[in-house]
Design an enzyme around this catalytic site. Structure first.
Site, mmCIF file in Angstrom:
data_model
loop_
_atom_site.group_PDB
_atom_site.id
_atom_site.type_symbol
_atom_site.label_atom_id
_atom_site.label_comp_id
_atom_site.label_asym_id
_atom_site.label_seq_id
_atom_site.Cartn_x
_atom_site.Cartn_y
_atom_site.Cartn_z
ATOM 1 N N HIS A 52 0.827 -1.208 0.000
ATOM 2 C CA HIS A 52 0.000 0.000 0.000
ATOM 3 C C HIS A 52 0.864 1.262 0.000
ATOM 4 C CE1 HIS A 52 -3.506 2.508 0.685
ATOM 5 N NE2 HIS A 52 -2.752 3.181 1.541
ATOM 6 N N GLU A 53 1.821 1.321 0.884
ATOM 7 C CA GLU A 53 2.643 2.529 1.032
ATOM 8 C C GLU A 53 3.509 2.810 -0.191
ATOM 9 O OE1 GLU A 53 2.926 4.861 3.672
ATOM 10 O OE2 GLU A 53 1.051 3.941 4.315
#
Length: 180
Positions: A52-53
């Site tokens: 995600h990051e």
């Protein structure tokens, strides 16, 4: 003990809608996760958060380099998007034994897959484990990483993170935890 393989990492990425990653990046990610933990569930949570990051390990730096934010020049770098001077200072002390190395050269965090992952593992161990363990639900990891921007497990981005975790857990053969 191996908790994740390169094949599994790339399978998680494709299950999450991303492309597979090159062998130098995937090997670095897998090696550092396997060195950090023997817990497959913890590894699945970390993989989901890193995906995600970093946009599937494609971004080593925050999109806009923190433009307009008070934390510049210590904007998000590395796969976990390390932000704020106090995190750069603490990571620098832990990794190099010198609290100023990353303060004086913050780009070191994102220069190589090794450092992107090394800082990410440091952040997980020192900032996430300390707030989220024992791991009894996934959102505790999201809250430790980005709780100010994703204040509840029902936040749309928090739900995306949890979806990545469910896919990672499935690929890695882990019984998933609830989101909250």
């Amino acid at each position: 003990m191996t908790v994740i393989t390169v094949t599994q990492l790339n399978k998680v990425l494709t299950e999450c809608g991303f492309s597979t990653i090159c062998s130098d990046v995937s090997s670095e990610v897998v090696d550092q996760i396997n060195e950090m933990t023997r817990d497959r569930n913890e590894a699945a949570m970390l993989v989901a958060q890193l995906i995600h990051e970093s946009g599937g390990f494609r971004r080593r730096e925050e999109w806009n380099k923190g433009d307009g934010h008070p934390y510049v020049p210590y904007y998000g770098r590395g796969y976990i998007q390390l932000t704020w001077d106090y995190n750069y200072r603490a990571a620098s002390e832990y990794i190099f034994g010198d609290e100023n190395k990353l303060i004086n050269n913050p780009n070191l965090v994102s220069d190589t897959p090794y450092m992107c992952m090394r800082v990410s593992v440091w952040f997980w161990v020192e900032r996430v484990r300390t707030k989220a363990a024992p791991f009894d639900h996934f959102y505790a990891t999201t809250k430790a990483i980005n709780g100010g921007l994703e204040p509840s497990p029902d936040h749309p981005k928090a739900r995306i993170r949890y979806g990545y975790y469910l896919r990672a857990a499935k690929v890695m053969g882990v019984n998933p935890l609830p989101n909250a």
